[in-house]
Design an enzyme around this catalytic site. Sequence first.
Site, PDB file in Angstrom:
ATOM      1  N   CYS A 154       0.680  -1.209  -0.176  1.00  0.00           N
ATOM      2  CA  CYS A 154      -0.242   0.056  -0.321  1.00  0.00           C
ATOM      3  C   CYS A 154       0.979   0.930  -0.471  1.00  0.00           C
ATOM      4  CB  CYS A 154      -0.878   0.075   1.591  1.00  0.00           C
ATOM      5  SG  CYS A 154      -1.907  -1.365   1.729  1.00  0.00           S
TER       6      CYS A 154
ATOM      7  N   GLY B  68       0.909  10.075  -6.038  1.00  0.00           N
ATOM      8  CA  GLY B  68       0.853   8.748  -7.211  1.00  0.00           C
ATOM      9  C   GLY B  68       2.552   8.505  -7.520  1.00  0.00           C
TER      10      GLY B  68
ATOM     11  N   ASN C  52      11.914  -2.273  -6.795  1.00  0.00           N
ATOM     12  CA  ASN C  52      13.235  -2.641  -8.226  1.00  0.00           C
ATOM     13  C   ASN C  52      12.758  -3.820  -8.423  1.00  0.00           C
ATOM     14  OD1 ASN C  52      14.590  -0.756  -7.791  1.00  0.00           O
ATOM     15  ND2 ASN C  52      16.555  -0.843  -5.920  1.00  0.00           N
TER      16      ASN C  52
ATOM     17  N   GLN D 255      -5.569  -6.801 -33.088  1.00  0.00           N
ATOM     18  CA  GLN D 255      -5.288  -5.910 -34.407  1.00  0.00           C
ATOM     19  C   GLN D 255      -5.631  -6.973 -35.328  1.00  0.00           C
ATOM     20  OE1 GLN D 255      -6.643  -2.915 -34.900  1.00  0.00           O
ATOM     21  NE2 GLN D 255      -6.750  -2.827 -37.002  1.00  0.00           N
TER      22      GLN D 255
ATOM     23  N   GLU E  42       3.796   0.132  -9.512  1.00  0.00           N
ATOM     24  CA  GLU E  42       5.341   0.059 -10.291  1.00  0.00           C
ATOM     25  C   GLU E  42       6.371   0.930 -10.560  1.00  0.00           C
ATOM     26  OE1 GLU E  42       5.419  -2.278  -7.472  1.00  0.00           O
ATOM     27  OE2 GLU E  42       4.719  -3.727  -8.302  1.00  0.00           O
TER      28      GLU E  42
ATOM     29  N   ASN F 235       5.748   4.426 -15.907  1.00  0.00           N
ATOM     30  CA  ASN F 235       6.797   4.504 -16.718  1.00  0.00           C
ATOM     31  C   ASN F 235       7.222   6.425 -17.453  1.00  0.00           C
ATOM     32  OD1 ASN F 235       6.075   1.754 -17.098  1.00  0.00           O
ATOM     33  ND2 ASN F 235       6.246   1.892 -19.659  1.00  0.00           N
TER      34      ASN F 235
END
EC number: 1.3.8.5
Length: 360
Positions: A122, A129, A220, A317, A344, A347
């Site tokens: 958590c 964020g 990590n 697709q 995690e 990006n």
Amino acid sequence: SAGLTEEQKEFQKVAFDFASKELAPHMAEWDEKEIFPVEAMRKAAQLGFGGIYVKPDVGGSGLSRLDTSIIFEALSTGCTSTTAYLSIHNMCVWMIDTFGNEEQRHKFCPPLCSMEKLASYCLTEPGSGSDAASLLTTAKRKGDTYILNGSKHLAQPSCPSCCWSSAPGYAGLSFGKKEKKVGWNSQPTRAVIFEDCAVPVSNLLGAEGRGFNIAMKGLNGGRINIASCSLGAAHASVLLTQEHLGVRKQFGEPLANNQYLQFKLAEMATRLVAARLMVRNAARALQEGREDAPVLCSMAKLFATDECFAICNQALQMHGGYGYLKDYAVQQFVRDIRVHQILEGTNEVMRMIVARNLLQ
């Protein structure tokens, strides 16, 4: 299996078999009915998948980070959402095993490794964020307890919060409504709310004030884990596409005869192998404790989750209109894998970590 030891190939085979028999047949139902498949995960734990890189003296399998990546990739071909939860659970158990004292390790790890108890990481809060250093949840010591106040947003099932071990039943601990999500529907997501929640001082993991560092070290490995889950989804999507091109006909011949689609399939497979090599390289670096491990984990998470989502999306697709139907698994892989580019560490944050490393 290229480059793997015979032992690693055995781990991989066991995980693939479990994925095909225990996960894949139920993946669509778990998604549609939002079922948290606890019994299936406890079966996985019986194979040693509840504490893969946790020490054996507390019930773990004692495997390496590379072994773990191989296992999560294979399991994810059966159900990416369920495997992603398993990866988070494993990360939490490892944190207790690594940073907890002996009493904590022997108290908390065995029931977590068997998945009698379920773990949750958590971190995210409603107001923070990606900026994980700006958390507002507080813990104030009062005698032999810490009084926790605040909330954690988008938390997966149940117990440990960051560097605390707590559980449902603690006074002042409650949960928000079950969130409706695009994917990851086989694992419930709720806010975890602390209102004067008293947690014993004995539940503190590591030294007071070190929680942020411990949480980041957990991430990590979490990045390698979730990247591995992305690999599994992409792997399954390539196989589904290969099959579809062989049986679907257009203009009187199989789609597999279309050179444009052949080239697209070749690109998908190439991206998958490249991403897999990058993830496994980062897993080795993390296992060896190398200085460059954190940035390699960030690179691998960035590259693999972006590329694997592109592979799954391309697979949809190439299924044409069928790919958009829930009768076809490819659409679920697309939905389940999309969040891997966010959690995690987004990006965008991965790019920041890599850039800072290059420019320092």
